[in-house]
Design an enzyme around this catalytic site. Structure first.
Site, PDB file in Angstrom:
ATOM      1  N   SER A   1     -22.609   4.334  82.851  1.00 33.80           N
ATOM      2  CA  SER A   1     -21.601   4.223  81.799  1.00 33.80           C
ATOM      3  C   SER A   1     -21.751   5.400  80.852  1.00 33.80           C
ATOM      4  CB  SER A   1     -21.787   2.914  81.018  1.00 33.80           C
ATOM      5  OG  SER A   1     -21.000   2.909  79.845  1.00 33.80           O
TER       6      SER A   1
ATOM      7  N   GLY B   1     -13.221   1.471  89.153  1.00 28.51           N
ATOM      8  CA  GLY B   1     -14.543   0.894  89.364  1.00 28.51           C
ATOM      9  C   GLY B   1     -14.567  -0.598  89.109  1.00 28.51           C
TER      10      GLY B   1
ATOM     11  N   GLY C   1     -20.685   7.834  88.068  1.00 29.00           N
ATOM     12  CA  GLY C   1     -19.784   6.740  88.413  1.00 29.00           C
ATOM     13  C   GLY C   1     -18.388   7.258  88.719  1.00 29.00           C
ATOM     14  N   HIS C   2     -17.874   8.128  87.840  1.00 31.43           N
ATOM     15  CA  HIS C   2     -16.583   8.764  88.103  1.00 31.43           C
ATOM     16  C   HIS C   2     -16.647   9.599  89.382  1.00 31.43           C
ATOM     17  CE1 HIS C   2     -16.479   8.404  83.569  1.00 31.43           C
ATOM     18  NE2 HIS C   2     -15.339   7.828  83.889  1.00 31.43           N
TER      19      HIS C   2
ATOM     20  N   ARG D   1     -21.561   5.165  77.874  1.00 32.26           N
ATOM     21  CA  ARG D   1     -22.273   4.641  76.697  1.00 32.26           C
ATOM     22  C   ARG D   1     -23.793   4.736  76.842  1.00 32.26           C
ATOM     23  NH1 ARG D   1     -18.916  -1.032  75.856  1.00 32.26           N
ATOM     24  NH2 ARG D   1     -16.839  -0.125  75.737  1.00 32.26           N
TER      25      ARG D   1
ATOM     26  N   GLN E   1     -10.393  -5.104  83.591  1.00 30.48           N
ATOM     27  CA  GLN E   1      -9.391  -4.043  83.688  1.00 30.48           C
ATOM     28  C   GLN E   1      -8.854  -3.945  85.108  1.00 30.48           C
ATOM     29  OE1 GLN E   1      -9.663   0.157  81.912  1.00 30.48           O
ATOM     30  NE2 GLN E   1     -10.423   0.479  83.982  1.00 30.48           N
TER      31      GLN E   1
ATOM     32  N   MET F   1     -10.950   8.914  81.144  1.00 35.55           N
ATOM     33  CA  MET F   1     -10.888   9.391  79.763  1.00 35.55           C
ATOM     34  C   MET F   1     -11.881  10.544  79.562  1.00 35.55           C
ATOM     35  SD  MET F   1      -9.810   6.440  77.138  1.00 35.55           S
ATOM     36  CE  MET F   1     -11.426   5.786  76.795  1.00 35.55           C
TER      37      MET F   1
END
Length: 276
Positions: A185, A147, A33-34, A187, A153, A27
């Site tokens: 994250s 991940g 992480g990505h 976030r 998910q 997104m």
């Protein structure tokens, strides 16, 4: 690197690829992480396609779709730097040609989607299934990378692929962490310095649980008590011990146990987990 904005252009591009294709759906607001998912795809495939699409169907009534960060130029620059073959950046109208009442309804399997995150974010995983299935249909990847941090998910997507007989290999990727062990994250940017220090109780709790398991403790109730003592300064939504069907466990089952935690630090809700 190609930037593909429409389904027609993506399909034409996909037809030209004769070797293996790795796919990393995102997104946007890409972080390390990505990056770790993308780098693994680049190693394992001849071509790598990344999608950047803020999916409206996975946002709940109290979640602000319009406020989600969209630093597209920065995301594209990172993908190009890493050596990504193409980035798919569709508009909502491309991915969802019909209005909600005219749309085919897809639902995540109840046994995997109604507990934990699903109990807090009603309909969230139905939205995830909606967009992931559409992206799989369009990209037709050899492998797709997800991940382990979003464990629920991941389990739902693995089930989706098996249940619908899709010829796609799902590649689970280890949780990427900062030097202080906090799980990466998007976030995390909302945490101030004090909250960041408080949030470190989450990886610490999981590490202490892991150490206790390694020393032979198998009783989930005792392990949960140990974790909650460390998390006592946070607002804990849940700390649960489940198998890979997300059924509650009383005793640790080697290679079939997930320790899942969700906690609020200030106004920020963080997830983390341990695969045993």
């Amino acid at each position: 690197m190609r930037v593909l904005e429409t389904i027609a252009v993506l399909r034409e591009y996909r037809k030209s690829l004769k070797e293996s294709v790795g796919f990393v759906p995102t997104m946007g607001a890409l972080h390390r992480g990505h990056q770790s998912l993308i780098e693994r795809s680049l190693k394992e495939n001849s071509h790598t396609i990344v999608s950047v699409f803020v999916n409206p169907t996975q946002f709940g009534a109290n979640e602000d779709f319009s406020a989600y960060p969209r630093p597209l130029e920065k995301d594209l620059a990172l993908c190009e730097k890493l050596g990504v073959s193409a980035v798919f950046v569709p508009k909502v109208s491309e991915m969802y040609p019909y209005e909600i009442e005219q749309r085919l309804k897809l639902y995540a399997p109840t046994f995997l989607s109604h507990s934990l995150e699903g109990a807090v974010r009603h309909g969230h995983f139905d939205g995830v299934v909606q967009v992931v299935l559409r992206l799989f249909h369009l990209v037709n990847p050899t492998r797709a990378y997800f991940g382990k941090k979003d464990a629920q998910q991941l389990l739902i997507i693995e089930h989706l692929v098996k249940d619908l007989l899709l010829d796609i290999e799902i590649a689970p990727c280890e949780i990427a962490r900062d030097s202080d062990h906090l799980a990466l994250s998007s976030r995390n940017v909302y945490l101030n310095a004090t909250e960041r220090k408080q949030a470190l109780a989450i990886p610490k709790a999981l590490e202490n649980i892991k150490q206790a398991i390694d020393k032979g403790e198998k009783a989930c109730e005792k392990l949960k008590k140990l974790g909650l003592e460390i998390l006592e300064t946070l607002e804990v939504d849940y700390l649960e011990f489940c198998n890979h069907k997300l059924e509650p466990l009383k005793t640790i089952e080697p290679a079939n146990t997930l320790v899942l935690v969700a906690a609020r630090v200030g106004k920020t809700r963080l997830l983390d987990n341990l695969w045993v």
